[in-house]
Design a protein around this motif. Structure first.
Motif, PDB file in Angstrom:
ATOM      1  N   ARG A  70      -3.256   4.480  10.717  1.00 37.46           N
ATOM      2  CA  ARG A  70      -4.248   5.436  10.244  1.00 37.46           C
ATOM      3  C   ARG A  70      -5.327   4.749   9.389  1.00 37.46           C
ATOM      4  NH1 ARG A  70      -3.736   7.426   5.579  1.00 37.46           N
ATOM      5  NH2 ARG A  70      -5.063   9.059   4.830  1.00 37.46           N
ATOM      6  N   LEU A  71      -4.919   3.794   8.547  1.00 38.12           N
ATOM      7  CA  LEU A  71      -5.871   3.087   7.688  1.00 38.12           C
ATOM      8  C   LEU A  71      -6.948   2.373   8.490  1.00 38.12           C
ATOM      9  CD1 LEU A  71      -3.583   1.383   5.026  1.00 38.12           C
ATOM     10  CD2 LEU A  71      -5.080   3.350   4.715  1.00 38.12           C
ATOM     11  N   VAL A  72      -6.510   1.709   9.539  1.00 33.27           N
ATOM     12  CA  VAL A  72      -7.439   0.946  10.370  1.00 33.27           C
ATOM     13  C   VAL A  72      -8.493   1.861  10.984  1.00 33.27           C
ATOM     14  CG1 VAL A  72      -7.592  -0.497  12.440  1.00 33.27           C
ATOM     15  CG2 VAL A  72      -5.713  -0.826  10.827  1.00 33.27           C
ATOM     16  N   ARG A  73      -8.112   3.080  11.301  1.00 33.81           N
ATOM     17  CA  ARG A  73      -9.049   4.023  11.912  1.00 33.81           C
ATOM     18  C   ARG A  73      -9.877   4.793  10.878  1.00 33.81           C
ATOM     19  NH1 ARG A  73      -5.551   2.089  14.694  1.00 33.81           N
ATOM     20  NH2 ARG A  73      -5.492   2.022  16.923  1.00 33.81           N
ATOM     21  N   LYS A  74      -9.308   5.031   9.706  1.00 34.85           N
ATOM     22  CA  LYS A  74      -9.987   5.814   8.670  1.00 34.85           C
ATOM     23  C   LYS A  74     -11.012   4.992   7.894  1.00 34.85           C
ATOM     24  CE  LYS A  74      -9.060   8.745   4.665  1.00 34.85           C
ATOM     25  NZ  LYS A  74      -8.027   9.330   3.797  1.00 34.85           N
ATOM     26  N   TYR A  75     -10.693   3.719   7.655  1.00 30.79           N
ATOM     27  CA  TYR A  75     -11.554   2.873   6.832  1.00 30.79           C
ATOM     28  C   TYR A  75     -12.137   1.733   7.666  1.00 30.79           C
ATOM     29  CZ  TYR A  75      -9.287   5.233   2.934  1.00 30.79           C
ATOM     30  OH  TYR A  75      -8.813   6.172   2.060  1.00 30.79           O
ATOM     31  N   ASP A  76     -13.447   1.775   7.857  1.00 23.22           N
ATOM     32  CA  ASP A  76     -14.114   0.720   8.625  1.00 23.22           C
ATOM     33  C   ASP A  76     -14.022  -0.641   7.945  1.00 23.22           C
ATOM     34  OD1 ASP A  76     -14.906   2.545  10.552  1.00 23.22           O
ATOM     35  OD2 ASP A  76     -16.853   2.913   9.613  1.00 23.22           O
ATOM     36  N   ASP A  77     -13.880  -0.625   6.614  1.00 22.30           N
ATOM     37  CA  ASP A  77     -13.857  -1.886   5.875  1.00 22.30           C
ATOM     38  C   ASP A  77     -12.446  -2.406   5.585  1.00 22.30           C
ATOM     39  OD1 ASP A  77     -13.270   0.174   4.102  1.00 22.30           O
ATOM     40  OD2 ASP A  77     -14.385  -0.703   2.431  1.00 22.30           O
ATOM     41  N   PHE A  78     -11.427  -1.779   6.205  1.00 20.34           N
ATOM     42  CA  PHE A  78     -10.064  -2.277   6.005  1.00 20.34           C
ATOM     43  C   PHE A  78      -9.983  -3.702   6.547  1.00 20.34           C
ATOM     44  CE2 PHE A  78      -5.565  -2.833   7.141  1.00 20.34           C
ATOM     45  CZ  PHE A  78      -4.999  -2.546   5.906  1.00 20.34           C
ATOM     46  N   PRO A  79      -9.400  -4.624   5.761  1.00 16.74           N
ATOM     47  CA  PRO A  79      -9.348  -6.027   6.206  1.00 16.74           C
ATOM     48  C   PRO A  79      -8.699  -6.189   7.577  1.00 16.74           C
ATOM     49  CG  PRO A  79      -8.621  -5.840   3.935  1.00 16.74           C
ATOM     50  CD  PRO A  79      -8.755  -4.439   4.472  1.00 16.74           C
ATOM     51  N   LEU A  92       0.802  -1.220   0.000  1.00 18.74           N
ATOM     52  CA  LEU A  92       0.000   0.000   0.000  1.00 18.74           C
ATOM     53  C   LEU A  92       0.841   1.280   0.000  1.00 18.74           C
ATOM     54  CD1 LEU A  92      -2.762  -1.107   2.523  1.00 18.74           C
ATOM     55  CD2 LEU A  92      -2.827  -1.178   0.013  1.00 18.74           C
ATOM     56  N   GLY A  93       2.144   1.149   0.190  1.00 17.77           N
ATOM     57  CA  GLY A  93       3.019   2.320   0.195  1.00 17.77           C
ATOM     58  C   GLY A  93       2.843   3.204   1.412  1.00 17.77           C
ATOM     59  N   VAL A  94       2.628   2.582   2.569  1.00 15.28           N
ATOM     60  CA  VAL A  94       2.470   3.339   3.816  1.00 15.28           C
ATOM     61  C   VAL A  94       3.491   2.853   4.839  1.00 15.28           C
ATOM     62  CG1 VAL A  94      -0.008   3.755   3.456  1.00 15.28           C
ATOM     63  CG2 VAL A  94       0.720   1.760   4.765  1.00 15.28           C
ATOM     64  N   ASN A  95       3.753   3.695   5.832  1.00 17.34           N
ATOM     65  CA  ASN A  95       4.638   3.291   6.926  1.00 17.34           C
ATOM     66  C   ASN A  95       3.778   2.779   8.085  1.00 17.34           C
ATOM     67  OD1 ASN A  95       3.566   5.588   8.115  1.00 17.34           O
ATOM     68  ND2 ASN A  95       5.390   6.825   7.764  1.00 17.34           N
ATOM     69  N   ALA A  96       4.393   2.507   9.220  1.00 19.36           N
ATOM     70  CA  ALA A  96       3.659   1.963  10.369  1.00 19.36           C
ATOM     71  C   ALA A  96       2.544   2.915  10.818  1.00 19.36           C
ATOM     72  CB  ALA A  96       4.617   1.674  11.524  1.00 19.36           C
ATOM     73  N   PHE A  97       2.835   4.220  10.828  1.00 19.04           N
ATOM     74  CA  PHE A  97       1.800   5.177  11.212  1.00 19.04           C
ATOM     75  C   PHE A  97       0.673   5.189  10.182  1.00 19.04           C
ATOM     76  CE2 PHE A  97      -0.148   9.390  11.053  1.00 19.04           C
ATOM     77  CZ  PHE A  97      -0.662   9.444  12.346  1.00 19.04           C
ATOM     78  N   GLY A  98       1.038   5.096   8.903  1.00 17.97           N
ATOM     79  CA  GLY A  98       0.026   5.061   7.843  1.00 17.97           C
ATOM     80  C   GLY A  98      -0.873   3.851   7.969  1.00 17.97           C
ATOM     81  N   MET A  99      -0.311   2.734   8.351  1.00 19.22           N
ATOM     82  CA  MET A  99      -1.095   1.507   8.555  1.00 19.22           C
ATOM     83  C   MET A  99      -2.057   1.692   9.722  1.00 19.22           C
ATOM     84  SD  MET A  99      -1.080  -1.724   7.414  1.00 19.22           S
ATOM     85  CE  MET A  99      -1.407  -3.378   7.976  1.00 19.22           C
TER      86      MET A  99
END
Length: 132
Positions: free
Chosen positions: A26-35, A17-24
């Protein structure tokens, strides 16, 4: 014919996904449907000492990315939204690989590589290495 799953460690999901640990995080909190992390059915090899929350189903992550505007370019090619106007694919060449012959097609979605795998295993290593 069965379907193979690829399991990814956290660092591999970040790389995809081209993200770092903080970006990961952030994904979990931003997207409810993140796997959500899953338990690898056969914890061996690199997964031997991993907790279930450190392993993701690669197919789920790739399908999620394809359907998420911010990460469409990282997702499964065949699940990405189709361009409004596109031409049929063009033959882009043939290459022998360690897994078997690879056929490349240039399409509006990008290069699609078909690998005829002789050993019955997943050929993601050569399928994703378009340059190699």
């Amino acid at each position: 014919m069965g379907v193979s799953n690829s399991y990814l460690l956290k660092a591999e999901v970040q790389h995809l996904l081209g993200v770092n640990a903080f970006g990961m995080w952030r994904l979990v909190r931003k997207y409810d449907d993140f796997p959500t992390p899953t338990e690898h059915p056969n914890l061996g090899g690199p997964f031997r000492d991993r907790e279930p929350d450190e392993v993701w189903d690669g197919g789920q992550v790739s399908a999620w990315a394809a359907g998420t505007a911010e990460f469409t370019h990282c997702g499964a090619v065949l699940l990405r939204p189709l361009p409004e106007e596109f031409a049929p694919g063009r033959w882009a060449g043939y290459k022998d690989t360690v897994r078997g012959p690879a056929l490349d097609w240039q399409t509006a979605l990008g290069v699609i590589r078909i690998v005829h795998c002789a050993d019955g295993r997943v050929a993601t290593d050569v399928a994703t290495d378009i340059t190699g």
